[in-house]
Design an enzyme around this catalytic site. Structure first.
Site, mmCIF file in Angstrom:
data_model
loop_
_atom_site.group_PDB
_atom_site.id
_atom_site.type_symbol
_atom_site.label_atom_id
_atom_site.label_comp_id
_atom_site.label_asym_id
_atom_site.label_seq_id
_atom_site.Cartn_x
_atom_site.Cartn_y
_atom_site.Cartn_z
ATOM 1 N N PRO A 96 23.327 -40.066 -31.818
ATOM 2 C CA PRO A 96 21.979 -40.651 -31.810
ATOM 3 C C PRO A 96 22.028 -42.141 -31.469
ATOM 4 C CG PRO A 96 22.380 -39.386 -33.816
ATOM 5 C CD PRO A 96 23.701 -39.538 -33.135
ATOM 6 N N HIS B 110 30.492 -39.840 -36.651
ATOM 7 C CA HIS B 110 30.706 -39.893 -35.208
ATOM 8 C C HIS B 110 31.790 -38.921 -34.764
ATOM 9 C CE1 HIS B 110 28.466 -43.725 -33.845
ATOM 10 N NE2 HIS B 110 27.925 -43.270 -34.959
ATOM 11 N N SER C 259 38.759 -36.165 -33.297
ATOM 12 C CA SER C 259 38.855 -36.604 -31.897
ATOM 13 C C SER C 259 38.471 -38.066 -31.752
ATOM 14 C CB SER C 259 37.970 -35.732 -30.993
ATOM 15 O OG SER C 259 36.620 -35.754 -31.424
ATOM 16 N N VAL D 149 30.690 -35.000 -32.240
ATOM 17 C CA VAL D 149 31.293 -34.843 -30.908
ATOM 18 C C VAL D 149 32.403 -33.803 -31.000
ATOM 19 C CG1 VAL D 149 32.407 -36.016 -28.976
ATOM 20 C CG2 VAL D 149 30.744 -37.247 -30.383
#
Length: 314
Positions: free
Chosen positions: A157, A65, A75, A69
């Site tokens: 997703p 994840h 982040s 991004v």
């Protein structure tokens, strides 16, 4: 004498080459600056996974994840922002383990090892701790000073994704179809919340009836009832990193819609069959895909920073 235009072109090429070189990660990045970094991370991850096997999947998911991004820049660890996005809120775990690792690493090498690299190494060590394959993690990422909640909502997703959506989603990150199917195999460990597979249980037909019946006992039909109840993504060997995930798909025992679409008469059926019967092929594809994913838009050189605390910028 070279023309002005050719000189300009040469400068552009040189700049591009320099940029590419600076973006290269290295397996030996900390060999001199923090030689005990990797062993420190591995010890902490192994202890955490031995204490709670589910944590292995949580740490792999954090890395995934993160990379999807704005690149592998930690982040996702910044308080708020991406953590509040739909795919993350109420389901991301492992922050305490990462914080513990960061504290240990800072004690031996102050402001040297990035949180982004900790995530990448912890993902590998989690897979190994659960019996999966190892790979060489390339290092040298730096940490972002920003996070992007809106991008987390659009680029991660969804459990309801179609095959075409999954292929497009991964392709936009530079990952091909084989990478996508292999990375989905990380669902051989971990759990999912009822709210993410309820629709599949009650409304889809390509699901083994006994499998669905067993799951319904802990995932009632009414929305809001048992939403956060958990079920293993791989009911066969939920705490072992193996190829059982794909074997389950062959029997219509994929927990999420986005799992079963990988084997539903589409273009990825043969890859699923191959990974189901050939663990070595899965391991090889998975490790290669993890390296590729870990190389998505890293911050390097003087970009970003090395956070002192993974949850906030310096």
């Amino acid at each position: 004498m070279a023309s002005a235009s050719s000189v300009s072109l040469m400068l552009l090429v040189a700049a591009a080459m320099a940029s590419a070189a600076s973006a290269q990660l290295s397996a030996t990045f900390y060999d001199t600056s923090c030689p005990n970094a990797l062993s420190t991370i591995k010890s902490a991850v192994t202890a955490a996974v031995n204490s709670e096997p589910r944590m292995g999947a949580s740490l792999v998911r954090l890395h995934f994840h993160d990379c999807f991004v704005q690149g592998c820049d930690a982040s996702v660890l910044l308080s708020g922002q991406e953590q509040n996005a739909g795919p993350n809120a109420g389901s991301l775990r492992g922050f305490n383990v990462v914080d513990n690792i960061k504290t240990q690493v800072e004690a031996i090498c102050s402001q040297t090892v990035s949180c982004a690299d900790i995530l990448a190494v912890a993902a590998r060590d989690s897979v190994v701790a659960l019996g999966g394959p190892s790979w060489t993690v390339l290092l040298g990422r730096r940490d972002s000073t920003t996070a992007n909640e809106s991008q987390a909502n659009t680029d991660l997703p969804a459990p309801s994704s179609s095959l075409a959506e999954l292929i497009g989603n991964f392709s936009r990150k530079g990952l091909d179809v084989t990478d996508m199917v292999a990375l989905s195999g990380a669902h051989t460990i971990g759990q999912a919340q009822c709210q993410n597979f309820r629709d599949r249980l009650y409304n889809e037909t390509n699901i083994d009836s006994s499998f669905a019946t067993a799951l319904k006992a802990n995932c009632p039909r009414p929305t809001g009832s048992g939403d956060s109840n958990l079920a293993p993504l791989d009911t066969t060997t939920p705490n072992a990193f193996d190829s059982a995930y794909y074997t389950n798909l062959l029997s219509n025992k994929g927990l999420l819609h986005s799992d079963q679409v990988l084997f539903n008469g589409g273009s990825t059926d043969n890859t699923v069959r191959n990974f189901s019967s050939n663990t070595a092929a899965f391991n090889s594809a998975f490790t290669a895909a993890m390296v590729k994913m870990g190389n998505i838009s890293p911050l390097t050189g003087t970009q970003g920073q090395i956070r002192l605390n993974c949850s906030k910028v310096n």
